[in-house]
Design a protein around this motif. Structure first.
Motif, PDB file in Angstrom:
ATOM      1  N   ASN A   1       0.843  -1.185   0.000  1.00  0.00           N
ATOM      2  CA  ASN A   1       0.000   0.000   0.000  1.00  0.00           C
ATOM      3  C   ASN A   1       0.882   1.240   0.000  1.00  0.00           C
ATOM      4  N   ASP A   2       0.324   2.374  -0.440  1.00  0.00           N
ATOM      5  CA  ASP A   2       1.065   3.635  -0.400  1.00  0.00           C
ATOM      6  C   ASP A   2       1.162   4.181   1.018  1.00  0.00           C
ATOM      7  N   HIS A   3       0.136   3.893   1.808  1.00  0.00           N
ATOM      8  CA  HIS A   3       0.105   4.378   3.189  1.00  0.00           C
ATOM      9  C   HIS A   3      -0.797   3.468   4.010  1.00  0.00           C
ATOM     10  N   CYS A   4      -0.702   3.615   5.333  1.00  0.00           N
ATOM     11  CA  CYS A   4      -1.550   2.820   6.223  1.00  0.00           C
ATOM     12  C   CYS A   4      -2.944   3.429   6.279  1.00  0.00           C
ATOM     13  N   GLU A   5      -3.959   2.587   6.121  1.00  0.00           N
ATOM     14  CA  GLU A   5      -5.334   3.078   6.172  1.00  0.00           C
ATOM     15  C   GLU A   5      -5.742   3.435   7.603  1.00  0.00           C
ATOM     16  N   ALA A   6      -5.047   2.891   8.588  1.00  0.00           N
ATOM     17  CA  ALA A   6      -5.424   3.125   9.984  1.00  0.00           C
ATOM     18  C   ALA A   6      -4.722   4.345  10.571  1.00  0.00           C
ATOM     19  N   CYS A   7      -3.408   4.483  10.346  1.00  0.00           N
ATOM     20  CA  CYS A   7      -2.652   5.577  10.992  1.00  0.00           C
ATOM     21  C   CYS A   7      -1.984   6.509   9.988  1.00  0.00           C
ATOM     22  N   ASP A   8      -2.160   6.272   8.686  1.00  0.00           N
ATOM     23  CA  ASP A   8      -1.629   7.122   7.623  1.00  0.00           C
ATOM     24  C   ASP A   8      -0.096   7.120   7.543  1.00  0.00           C
ATOM     25  N   ALA A   9       0.558   6.088   8.061  1.00  0.00           N
ATOM     26  CA  ALA A   9       2.013   5.985   7.909  1.00  0.00           C
ATOM     27  C   ALA A   9       2.348   5.864   6.420  1.00  0.00           C
ATOM     28  N   ASP A  10       3.408   6.537   6.000  1.00  0.00           N
ATOM     29  CA  ASP A  10       3.796   6.557   4.586  1.00  0.00           C
ATOM     30  C   ASP A  10       4.643   5.327   4.253  1.00  0.00           C
ATOM     31  N   PHE A  11       4.205   4.541   3.282  1.00  0.00           N
ATOM     32  CA  PHE A  11       4.935   3.329   2.885  1.00  0.00           C
ATOM     33  C   PHE A  11       5.687   3.509   1.570  1.00  0.00           C
ATOM     34  N   LYS A  12       5.672   4.728   1.003  1.00  0.00           N
ATOM     35  CA  LYS A  12       6.241   4.907  -0.335  1.00  0.00           C
ATOM     36  C   LYS A  12       7.766   4.961  -0.337  1.00  0.00           C
ATOM     37  N   ILE A  13       8.361   5.281   0.794  1.00  0.00           N
ATOM     38  CA  ILE A  13       9.801   5.521   0.815  1.00  0.00           C
ATOM     39  C   ILE A  13      10.581   4.218   0.738  1.00  0.00           C
ATOM     40  N   GLU A  14      10.172   3.244   1.526  1.00  0.00           N
ATOM     41  CA  GLU A  14      10.943   2.010   1.612  1.00  0.00           C
ATOM     42  C   GLU A  14      10.535   1.018   0.533  1.00  0.00           C
ATOM     43  N   ASP A  15      11.463   0.161   0.176  1.00  0.00           N
ATOM     44  CA  ASP A  15      11.175  -0.951  -0.722  1.00  0.00           C
ATOM     45  C   ASP A  15      12.130  -2.078  -0.379  1.00  0.00           C
ATOM     46  N   ALA A  16      11.574  -3.230  -0.076  1.00  0.00           N
ATOM     47  CA  ALA A  16      12.404  -4.362   0.315  1.00  0.00           C
ATOM     48  C   ALA A  16      13.172  -4.942  -0.876  1.00  0.00           C
ATOM     49  N   GLY A  17      12.775  -4.605  -2.084  1.00  0.00           N
ATOM     50  CA  GLY A  17      13.506  -5.047  -3.277  1.00  0.00           C
ATOM     51  C   GLY A  17      13.587  -6.561  -3.378  1.00  0.00           C
ATOM     52  N   ASP A  18      14.776  -7.049  -3.741  1.00  0.00           N
ATOM     53  CA  ASP A  18      14.976  -8.487  -3.933  1.00  0.00           C
ATOM     54  C   ASP A  18      15.378  -9.196  -2.648  1.00  0.00           C
TER      55      ASP A  18
END
Ligand SMILES: [Zn+2]
Length: 121
Positions: free
Chosen positions: A31-48
């Motif tokens: 997701n781009d962000h958390c639906e519950a607390c609006d934490a931003d998920f766009k910055i990180e990427d676990a990659g391979d």
């Protein structure tokens, strides 16, 4: 706000900050962000990274079991592939999502990110 264990929230596919919102919008897409607390998920990427752990776990644990099966029973190759092929495939797919969640949440909690070239100046 106190963070939850990235291992616990990652395995369950939950937000690393609140532990409630969904981390994934698909099977592996974040997701781009958390639906519950609006934490931003766009910055990180676990990659391979998670795939490497899947390869290690499957290669070290399950492949020797398949080889042991074939050697112990003197089973034909087609039978070994027929039985262990689906097991290897399902184990790999089944491990990928929780490991991706754990790695992503660990990076998120520790604020790990890719370092850009211009940050060295
Ligand atoms: Zn959240």
């Amino acid at each position: 706000m106190a963070y939850h264990s990235p291992v616990s929230t990652g395995m369950r596919g939950r937000c690393p900050r609140c532990g409630e919102g969904a981390l994934f919008k698909g099977f592996l897409a974040f997701n781009d962000h958390c639906e519950a607390c609006d934490a931003d998920f766009k910055i990180e990427d676990a990659g391979d990274g998670p795939a490497i752990f899947v390869i290690f776990i499957v290669g070290i644990v399950i492949v020797p079991m398949a080889l042991g099966f074939q050697l112990a029973l003197d089973a034909p190759v087609w039978l070994t592939l027929l039985i262990w092929g689906p097991i290897l495939t399902l184990a790999s797919i089944g491990l990928l999502r929780p490991l991706r969640g754990i790695m992503f949440n660990t990076q998120w909690v520790r604020n790990a990110r890719e370092v850009k070239r211009d940050e060295f100046k």
